[in-house]
Design a protein around this motif. Sequence first.
Motif, PDB file in Angstrom:
ATOM      1  N   GLY A  93       1.232  -1.403  -0.441  1.00 29.51           N
ATOM      2  CA  GLY A  93       0.044  -0.157  -0.095  1.00 29.51           C
ATOM      3  C   GLY A  93       0.726   1.098   0.250  1.00 29.51           C
ATOM      4  N   VAL A  94       2.344   1.721   0.803  1.00 28.87           N
ATOM      5  CA  VAL A  94       2.660   2.579   0.297  1.00 28.87           C
ATOM      6  C   VAL A  94       3.567   2.454  -0.608  1.00 28.87           C
ATOM      7  N   LEU A  95       3.709   1.575  -1.521  1.00 27.27           N
ATOM      8  CA  LEU A  95       4.775   1.629  -2.778  1.00 27.27           C
ATOM      9  C   LEU A  95       4.104   1.920  -3.632  1.00 27.27           C
ATOM     10  N   PRO A  96       4.979   3.134  -4.641  1.00 32.52           N
ATOM     11  CA  PRO A  96       3.434   3.654  -5.538  1.00 32.52           C
ATOM     12  C   PRO A  96       3.798   2.452  -7.125  1.00 32.52           C
ATOM     13  N   ALA A  97       1.624   2.643  -7.393  1.00 32.06           N
ATOM     14  CA  ALA A  97       1.891   1.458  -8.506  1.00 32.06           C
ATOM     15  C   ALA A  97       2.701   0.998  -9.327  1.00 32.06           C
ATOM     16  N   GLY A  98       3.444   1.550  -9.617  1.00 32.83           N
ATOM     17  CA  GLY A  98       4.356   1.448 -10.356  1.00 32.83           C
ATOM     18  C   GLY A  98       5.673   0.319 -10.466  1.00 32.83           C
ATOM     19  N   TYR A  99       6.195   0.839  -8.754  1.00 31.89           N
ATOM     20  CA  TYR A  99       7.226  -0.001  -8.696  1.00 31.89           C
ATOM     21  C   TYR A  99       6.732  -1.513  -7.475  1.00 31.89           C
ATOM     22  N   ASP A 152       8.344  -4.500  -9.269  1.00 31.09           N
ATOM     23  CA  ASP A 152      10.071  -4.537  -9.226  1.00 31.09           C
ATOM     24  C   ASP A 152       9.889  -4.747  -7.630  1.00 31.09           C
ATOM     25  N   MET A 153       9.014  -3.993  -7.064  1.00 31.87           N
ATOM     26  CA  MET A 153      10.178  -4.375  -5.669  1.00 31.87           C
ATOM     27  C   MET A 153       9.572  -5.592  -4.701  1.00 31.87           C
ATOM     28  N   ALA A 154       8.210  -6.525  -5.717  1.00 34.14           N
ATOM     29  CA  ALA A 154       7.180  -7.790  -4.501  1.00 34.14           C
ATOM     30  C   ALA A 154       8.742  -8.515  -4.205  1.00 34.14           C
ATOM     31  N   LEU A 184      -1.703 -17.494  -3.363  1.00 29.63           N
ATOM     32  CA  LEU A 184      -2.964 -17.166  -2.385  1.00 29.63           C
ATOM     33  C   LEU A 184      -3.075 -15.711  -3.603  1.00 29.63           C
ATOM     34  N   GLY A 185      -1.973 -14.904  -4.380  1.00 29.02           N
ATOM     35  CA  GLY A 185      -2.175 -14.344  -5.359  1.00 29.02           C
ATOM     36  C   GLY A 185      -1.377 -13.384  -4.988  1.00 29.02           C
ATOM     37  N   VAL A 186      -0.209 -13.334  -3.218  1.00 28.59           N
ATOM     38  CA  VAL A 186      -0.359 -12.303  -2.432  1.00 28.59           C
ATOM     39  C   VAL A 186       1.060 -11.717  -2.569  1.00 28.59           C
ATOM     40  N   GLY A 187       1.407 -12.412  -3.797  1.00 28.19           N
ATOM     41  CA  GLY A 187       3.408 -13.023  -3.794  1.00 28.19           C
ATOM     42  C   GLY A 187       3.827 -12.179  -4.207  1.00 28.19           C
ATOM     43  N   LEU A 188       4.905 -13.059  -5.232  1.00 28.54           N
ATOM     44  CA  LEU A 188       5.386 -12.649  -5.996  1.00 28.54           C
ATOM     45  C   LEU A 188       4.116 -13.014  -7.360  1.00 28.54           C
ATOM     46  N   PRO A 189       4.904 -11.777  -8.466  1.00 30.38           N
ATOM     47  CA  PRO A 189       4.097 -11.249 -10.039  1.00 30.38           C
ATOM     48  C   PRO A 189       4.034 -12.390 -10.928  1.00 30.38           C
ATOM     49  N   PRO A 190       3.687 -12.791 -11.624  1.00 26.07           N
ATOM     50  CA  PRO A 190       4.139 -14.226 -12.600  1.00 26.07           C
ATOM     51  C   PRO A 190       4.826 -13.761 -13.488  1.00 26.07           C
ATOM     52  N   THR A 191       5.756 -12.736 -13.004  1.00 26.97           N
ATOM     53  CA  THR A 191       6.825 -12.111 -14.056  1.00 26.97           C
ATOM     54  C   THR A 191       8.173 -12.378 -13.123  1.00 26.97           C
ATOM     55  N   GLN A 192       8.289 -13.232 -11.910  1.00 30.40           N
ATOM     56  CA  GLN A 192       9.083 -13.628 -10.457  1.00 30.40           C
ATOM     57  C   GLN A 192       8.082 -14.646 -10.536  1.00 30.40           C
ATOM     58  N   PRO A 193       8.727 -16.274 -11.556  1.00 32.17           N
ATOM     59  CA  PRO A 193       7.877 -17.431 -10.780  1.00 32.17           C
ATOM     60  C   PRO A 193       9.148 -17.731  -9.571  1.00 32.17           C
ATOM     61  N   SER A 194       7.911 -18.223  -8.673  1.00 31.33           N
ATOM     62  CA  SER A 194       8.634 -19.219  -7.612  1.00 31.33           C
ATOM     63  C   SER A 194       7.552 -20.168  -7.535  1.00 31.33           C
TER      64      SER A 194
END
Length: 318
Positions: A167-173, A176-178, A258-268
Amino acid sequence: MTPPSSPATADAAPAGRRRWRSADSPVLRAFARSRTVQFATTVVVLLLLAAVLSPWLARQNPFDPSQLDLLDAFTRPWEAAGSGVFYPLGTDDQGRDLFSAILYGLRVSLLVGVASVALSLAIGVPLGLLAGYVGGWFDTLVMRIADVQLTFPVLLVALLIFGIARGVLPAGYRDDMALYVIVGAIGLSDWVQYARTVRGAVLVEKHKDYVLAAQVIGRSRTGILVRHILPNLLAPVMVIATISFALAIVAESTLSYLGVGLPPTQPSLGTLIRIGQGFLFSGEWWILLFPALVLLALALSVNLVGDWLRDALNPKLQ
């Protein structure tokens, strides 16, 4: 003239270290006797090597669109794809080689596990050392904070920290910061067990002769904590860190699932399991099965090694 108490300070830490030094040490003997631990260690080492060497072992970068072919989508394991390429573990809906995706996902999961454990250690161990040795209001403050955090499940604390950071981070980052956010969320939710364990051990150690001798000859408080007390606490800290490593990987996978972790561009591994779950009931079972098996093998093997370390480093079981 050498003070009569100096031998005690010189021999402050060897009690725990001697278990590792010689070829006939109890730890090595216990390792040689346990086939289960040898197998678990081999699995962990192989998975670590696979993660490190993933850019060379993988057939493709599964998250580079230029390397994908939609004609290869939903190829079953051990079958040739529409383009004629053979994929040993099959492909997903985008034509990604599942073997390559698992290697890249394993690398991210291991990175999260190592980094989050390192963060927990960096917070919990110093706080436990100071709380146990200094005592007073600082000890009370740290332990009350730890007690409050223990009343909430670790996953819930991680979700709360993750949500606040996002919530604190800007949407565009955010994407990248996930990775950093998930490491911080898991690390900050897991420092309590290190602090409580180290504090309890320090309360015992600080009244022993070698600590009193170090105080008599004028050692500083920092020197006593770092050079004398801390080496004798390495065994329980190592056990907790090993088990926490497996729990951190599982926590990251759960958050990603749960969908609140890493995005699909950074797969785990958790991200791959979440993707595969959407195709399970349509017959593409392999997209879920193989990442889940790798996660199970990794977590189980690390837990087995941690349980063995707990028993091997316990002098009462020698």
